[in-house]
Design a protein around this motif. Structure first.
Motif, short mmCIF file in Angstrom:
data_model
loop_
_atom_site.label_atom_id
_atom_site.label_comp_id
_atom_site.label_asym_id
_atom_site.label_seq_id
_atom_site.Cartn_x
_atom_site.Cartn_y
_atom_site.Cartn_z
N LYS A 195 0.83 -1.22 0.00
CA LYS A 195 0.00 0.00 0.00
C LYS A 195 0.86 1.27 0.00
O LYS A 195 0.62 2.19 -0.78
CB LYS A 195 -0.95 -0.01 1.21
CG LYS A 195 -1.96 1.14 1.22
CD LYS A 195 -3.07 0.93 2.26
CE LYS A 195 -4.10 2.05 2.22
NZ LYS A 195 -5.34 1.72 2.96
N ASP A 196 1.88 1.30 0.85
CA ASP A 196 2.76 2.47 0.88
C ASP A 196 3.60 2.58 -0.40
O ASP A 196 3.88 3.68 -0.88
CB ASP A 196 3.65 2.46 2.11
CG ASP A 196 2.94 3.01 3.35
OD1 ASP A 196 2.28 4.06 3.24
OD2 ASP A 196 3.02 2.39 4.43
N LEU A 197 3.97 1.44 -0.98
CA LEU A 197 4.70 1.49 -2.25
C LEU A 197 3.81 2.02 -3.39
O LEU A 197 4.29 2.76 -4.26
CB LEU A 197 5.26 0.10 -2.62
CG LEU A 197 6.44 -0.37 -1.77
CD1 LEU A 197 6.74 -1.83 -2.08
CD2 LEU A 197 7.69 0.48 -2.00
N ALA A 198 2.53 1.66 -3.35
CA ALA A 198 1.60 2.18 -4.37
C ALA A 198 1.41 3.69 -4.19
O ALA A 198 1.28 4.43 -5.16
CB ALA A 198 0.27 1.45 -4.29
N ILE A 199 1.41 4.15 -2.93
CA ILE A 199 1.37 5.60 -2.67
C ILE A 199 2.63 6.25 -3.23
O ILE A 199 2.57 7.27 -3.95
CB ILE A 199 1.23 5.89 -1.15
CG1 ILE A 199 -0.15 5.46 -0.64
CG2 ILE A 199 1.47 7.37 -0.85
CD1 ILE A 199 -0.35 5.62 0.87
N SER A 200 3.80 5.67 -2.96
CA SER A 200 5.07 6.23 -3.45
C SER A 200 5.09 6.34 -4.96
O SER A 200 5.52 7.34 -5.53
CB SER A 200 6.23 5.33 -3.06
OG SER A 200 6.27 5.16 -1.67
N LEU A 201 4.63 5.28 -5.61
CA LEU A 201 4.59 5.26 -7.07
C LEU A 201 3.75 6.42 -7.58
O LEU A 201 4.16 7.14 -8.52
CB LEU A 201 3.97 3.91 -7.49
CG LEU A 201 3.90 3.55 -8.96
CD1 LEU A 201 5.21 3.79 -9.67
CD2 LEU A 201 3.50 2.08 -9.09
N ASN B 223 -3.37 -4.07 3.27
CA ASN B 223 -2.53 -4.77 2.30
C ASN B 223 -3.09 -6.15 1.98
O ASN B 223 -3.14 -6.56 0.81
CB ASN B 223 -1.11 -4.90 2.85
CG ASN B 223 -0.32 -3.62 2.71
OD1 ASN B 223 -0.02 -3.21 1.59
ND2 ASN B 223 0.00 -2.96 3.81
N GLN C 58 2.58 9.02 3.81
CA GLN C 58 3.42 7.94 3.28
C GLN C 58 4.33 7.38 4.38
O GLN C 58 4.95 8.14 5.12
CB GLN C 58 4.27 8.52 2.15
CG GLN C 58 5.01 7.48 1.36
CD GLN C 58 5.99 8.13 0.41
OE1 GLN C 58 6.42 9.26 0.64
NE2 GLN C 58 6.35 7.43 -0.64
#
Lengths: 109, 109, 109, 109
Positions: free
Chosen positions: A24-30, B46, D42
């Protein structure tokens, strides 16, 4: 691309940053990195953006790709396979005869 | 990845969609697709996102990567080179000793 | 705006949707709705977007504002006060004499 | 809100920044500011974001609202009317009886 993905994971693991990497946080970062890429085009024409901002555009495009590789790693996905499968879907969805030159079709990608 | 990029450009050219592909609109598309990817995680943990939405996550990740390849093509950039160069910058910017386990450093990527 | 915010919270509570409304997911929603608004301008000039998409633009702008009001509610913030305070900061940050007509200054907003 | 919108337009016109304000670039800005707001969440839980980042959250929420008001001004839209009309649509679209407590319905907002 796989070799590069390994180097990125290696970079991450040496810094012990994997603990923050949930999907989820990686999708936010992206999404945030895609915005930073877009920011280079804000208030600028295509020509101005390329002339004034190409170095930053390269870096932000790299960040977007890096997060794609990190997210794929977390989800056990092979990026090339994922792109190939979607391309096959799009080939079926947009037959050449019906889609040629149409912005309308394109918008529904 | 280069082979795949050629197939995508080929797909695009058969449908005569290159006329719409200026970098500014491609950067907008990239950002929109990153949002559609993120949408799968909205209101979900997640675990829920992976269980309920993995097929859509694959497709949207593919769309993000496809637009990266299209944008790189328009700007004459080699995606692997761009990622490699950024990784080298990050290695210099975040020495292991100072960055290990720190979320703060990470946030400034 | 306060009256409207109350009606929106009322709409939400009648449907028992408050249980999903934590600030992090609301911030994701806000970002997704801003993307949907932007989507109306993709592959279009300003004139084409207004001519072809004004009804959808209205709806998506409304969604962005609705999530601003919902997020402000969760965080106990008064939207008008928040905007007023930021405007005061900007007035100090961008003195008229130095900022007039400069895109550069503007970009740093 | 109308009084505030006038003050923002006044701030803009004193700096001669209206020349950059076409709807497409304002929609890009709105999306970028929504990303900057999201950035505060984030790698953080809701509690961490509020504790560590509330001042920045206020500023970014203000920026999102400011661009909503600027975009509405360019398009001759009344923000309150736009939100009211969308709320009426949502009331018709999501009858209480069918929508109560359902995350699924909510996702389609």
């Amino acid at each position: 691309m796989k070799e590069l993905q390994k180097e990125i994971i290696n970079f991450r693991d040496q810094r012990d940053w994997g603990q923050f990497h949930n999907p989820k946080d990686l999708a936010i970062s992206l999404s945030l990195e895609a915005s930073e890429l877009l920011e280079n085009f804000q208030w600028r024409s295509n020509e101005e953006a390329i002339e004034e901002r190409i170095e930053n555009i390269k870096d932000e495009l790299a960040d977007v790709l890096t997060y794609c590789l990190l997210l794929a790693h977390e989800l056990n996905l092979d990026v090339e396979e994922v792109v190939k499968n979607k391309l096959q879907k799009n080939i079926r969805k947009y037959p050449v005869a019906e889609s040629k030159g149409s912005r309308k079709k394109y918008n529904e990608l």
